[in-house]
Design an enzyme around this catalytic site. Structure first.
Site, PDB file in Angstrom:
ATOM      1  N   SER A   1       1.786  -9.899  -1.023  1.00  6.91           N
ATOM      2  CA  SER A   1       1.395  -8.490  -0.855  1.00  6.91           C
ATOM      3  C   SER A   1       1.679  -7.916   0.522  1.00  6.91           C
ATOM      4  CB  SER A   1      -0.094  -8.333  -1.173  1.00  6.91           C
ATOM      5  OG  SER A   1      -0.873  -9.212  -0.387  1.00  6.91           O
TER       6      SER A   1
ATOM      7  N   GLU B   1     -10.003   6.468   3.360  1.00  5.38           N
ATOM      8  CA  GLU B   1     -10.895   5.487   3.974  1.00  5.38           C
ATOM      9  C   GLU B   1     -10.055   4.265   4.274  1.00  5.38           C
ATOM     10  OE1 GLU B   1     -10.406   5.541   0.707  1.00  5.38           O
ATOM     11  OE2 GLU B   1      -9.911   3.413   0.530  1.00  5.38           O
TER      12      GLU B   1
ATOM     13  N   LYS C   1       0.809  -1.226   0.000  1.00  2.00           N
ATOM     14  CA  LYS C   1       0.000   0.000   0.000  1.00  2.00           C
ATOM     15  C   LYS C   1       0.839   1.271   0.000  1.00  2.00           C
ATOM     16  CE  LYS C   1      -4.353  -1.725   0.745  1.00  2.00           C
ATOM     17  NZ  LYS C   1      -4.237  -2.995   1.475  1.00  2.00           N
TER      18      LYS C   1
HETATM   19  C1  LIG Z   1      -5.089  -4.105   1.276  1.00  2.00           C
HETATM   20  C2  LIG Z   1      -4.382  -5.378   1.034  1.00  2.00           C
HETATM   21  C3  LIG Z   1      -4.720  -6.229  -0.042  1.00  2.00           C
HETATM   22  C4  LIG Z   1      -5.891  -5.976  -0.958  1.00  2.00           C
HETATM   23  O1  LIG Z   1      -5.829  -4.772  -1.646  1.00  2.00           O
HETATM   24  P1  LIG Z   1      -5.536  -4.715  -3.207  1.00  2.00           P
HETATM   25  O2  LIG Z   1      -5.817  -3.301  -3.552  1.00  2.00           O
HETATM   26  O3  LIG Z   1      -6.427  -5.681  -3.887  1.00  2.00           O
HETATM   27  O4  LIG Z   1      -4.109  -5.057  -3.404  1.00  2.00           O
HETATM   28  C5  LIG Z   1      -3.965  -7.374  -0.255  1.00  2.00           C
HETATM   29  N1  LIG Z   1      -2.943  -7.701   0.560  1.00  2.00           N
HETATM   30  C6  LIG Z   1      -2.586  -6.913   1.609  1.00  2.00           C
HETATM   31  C7  LIG Z   1      -1.440  -7.332   2.462  1.00  2.00           C
HETATM   32  C8  LIG Z   1      -3.296  -5.730   1.880  1.00  2.00           C
HETATM   33  O5  LIG Z   1      -2.935  -4.979   2.932  1.00  2.00           O
END
Ligand SMILES: *Cc1c(COP(=O)(O)O)cnc(C)c1O
Length: 393
Positions: free
Chosen positions: A377, A111, A89
């Protein structure tokens, strides 16, 4: 076929900017300026410097040897979990805060659902000395207490959304209301590849650093830039969009998108938008959306707060509709098992969102010499209590 946004703000039939008239000046200001600002050498330098020295990029592309052996294929993990604040993020919030400064904004709103985007936004506001207000559903405030504490320590004001189901969608409504009331000095940092044009494209471009790095990192390790597959989990779709971006038009790279099936696609407790969604409008864009027959948004469910969203970004709706991406749905149980497996085989505790992506290896057969690059992610620290409760650790 074009998989990028066109000049009208559409991916095929999805996207656009469906906004109240009072929001038009803000969104239009952004639309007219975002590409110009992003192309400025000054902007590029500051963005890249912060990604390097503050976020810790490039994130490693790690060959997961024991996981690869288990599934008899070659698995590389793109380690977004190692970024400052623990997920991808921050790539987007750094980009948008620099954009806001160039546009003369002094006040930032956002948000958040699980609080990951809120923490990343509070972090860059502290870094830049800007006022930060984060809208969060009252229910989410109660269940994501550590992230609320983080945001407060970082100097953000966390405002509870008290309407509706008091979760992410209601927090988004509050943020939009705030923006309408503060059109001149305020920038709204959306945390995923969603919202009215130009947000999905802008967020995708900031996250595209992920696939830009994958290309040269894979060249170093495998002697070729293109993997056979790229895979990522999808909430709104920002880590996925960044992971796919430079491969969208490479025909020999297959794309896998992983959604949360919750308790099962047909259980009524799910967030598998590609299966359950129909065309509709949510938060300013036309996309695939889980809704009732008369168009009311259905409450999604997933054990993972980051995937618990009733829509997907318009790029992903287009990738789904055209068949460019293969969509897979993974249940809570499958994800949790895959998350624990990564702990045991590789010594990495993944975010539960990322665990969904990891679960594809037990669902789909890959060839021994296939190279599969997966976006890891985020890290699992924020999910520890969930893992503890689930596995009774
Ligand atoms: C917020 C988040 C997501 C999902 O958000 P995307 O916009 O689809 O990437 C996925 N993995 C993690 C670790 C997150 O914090």
């Amino acid at each position: 076929m074009n998989y990028n946004v066109n000049e009208k703000g559409y991916y095929g039939e999805f996207g656009g900017a469906f906004i109240p008239e009072m929001l038009y000046p803000n969104v239009e200001e952004l639309r007219q300026n975002y590409l110009k600002v992003m192309a400025e050498p000054d902007f590029q330098n500051e963005f890249n410097q912060l990604l390097k020295d503050y976020v810790g990029r490039p994130s490693p592309l790690y060959f997961a040897k024991r996981l690869s052996e288990k599934y008899n294929t070659k698995i590389y993990l793109k380690r977004e979990d190692l970024n400052h604040t623990g997920a991808h993020k921050i790539n987007n919030t750094i980009g948008q805060i620099l954009m806001a400064k160039r546009l003369g904004k002094t006040r930032i709103i956002a948000e958040t659902g699980a609080g990951q985007h809120g923490v990343a936004t509070a972090t860059v506001c502290a870094l830049m000395g800007l006022e930060c207000i984060v809208y969060m559903g009252e229910i989410d405030i109660a269940r994501q207490a550590p992230n609320v504490a983080r945001m407060k320590m970082l100097g953000a004001k966390v405002v509870p959304a008290l309407s509706g189901s008091r979760t992410l969608k209601d927090a988004t409504n509050e943020a939009i209301r705030d923006w309408i009331n503060n059109p001149v000095n305020t920038h709204y940092i959306i945390g995923s590849a969603i919202g009215p044009h130009p947000y999905p494209d802008m967020v995708t471009r900031f996250q595209a650093v992920i696939s830009e790095e994958i290309k040269w990192q894979l060249k170093e390790q495998e002697g070729r830039e293109n993997p056979d597959y790229v895979a990522a989990c999808i909430g709104g779709g920002s880590n996925a969009a960044g992971t796919y971006y430079h491969f969208l038009h490479e025909d020999n790279v297959k794309i896998i998108a992983v959604e949360a099936a919750g308790l099962g696609v047909d259980s009524g407790e799910s967030a598998a938008t590609s299966v359950l969604g129909k065309e509709g409008i949510i938060h300013g864009c036309k996309t695939l959306l889980m809704q009732t027959n008369d168009g009311q948004i259905t409450e999604p469910y997933s054990i993972s707060a980051g995937l618990d969203y009733p829509g997907v970004g318009p790029m992903h709706a287009h990738l789904c509709k055209t068949g460019r991406a293969e969509f897979m749905s993974i249940t809570d149980d499958e994800a949790m098992k895959a998350g624990l497996e990564l702990c045991e085989l590789e010594g990495i505790i993944p975010a539960i969102e990322s665990s969904h992506a990891l679960a594809i290896f037990s669902q789909k057969e890959f060839k021994p010499d296939d190279v599969v690059v997966m976006s890891l992610s985020g890290r699992g620290d924020k999910d520890l209590q969930n893992y503890i409760d689930y596995f009774k650790i």
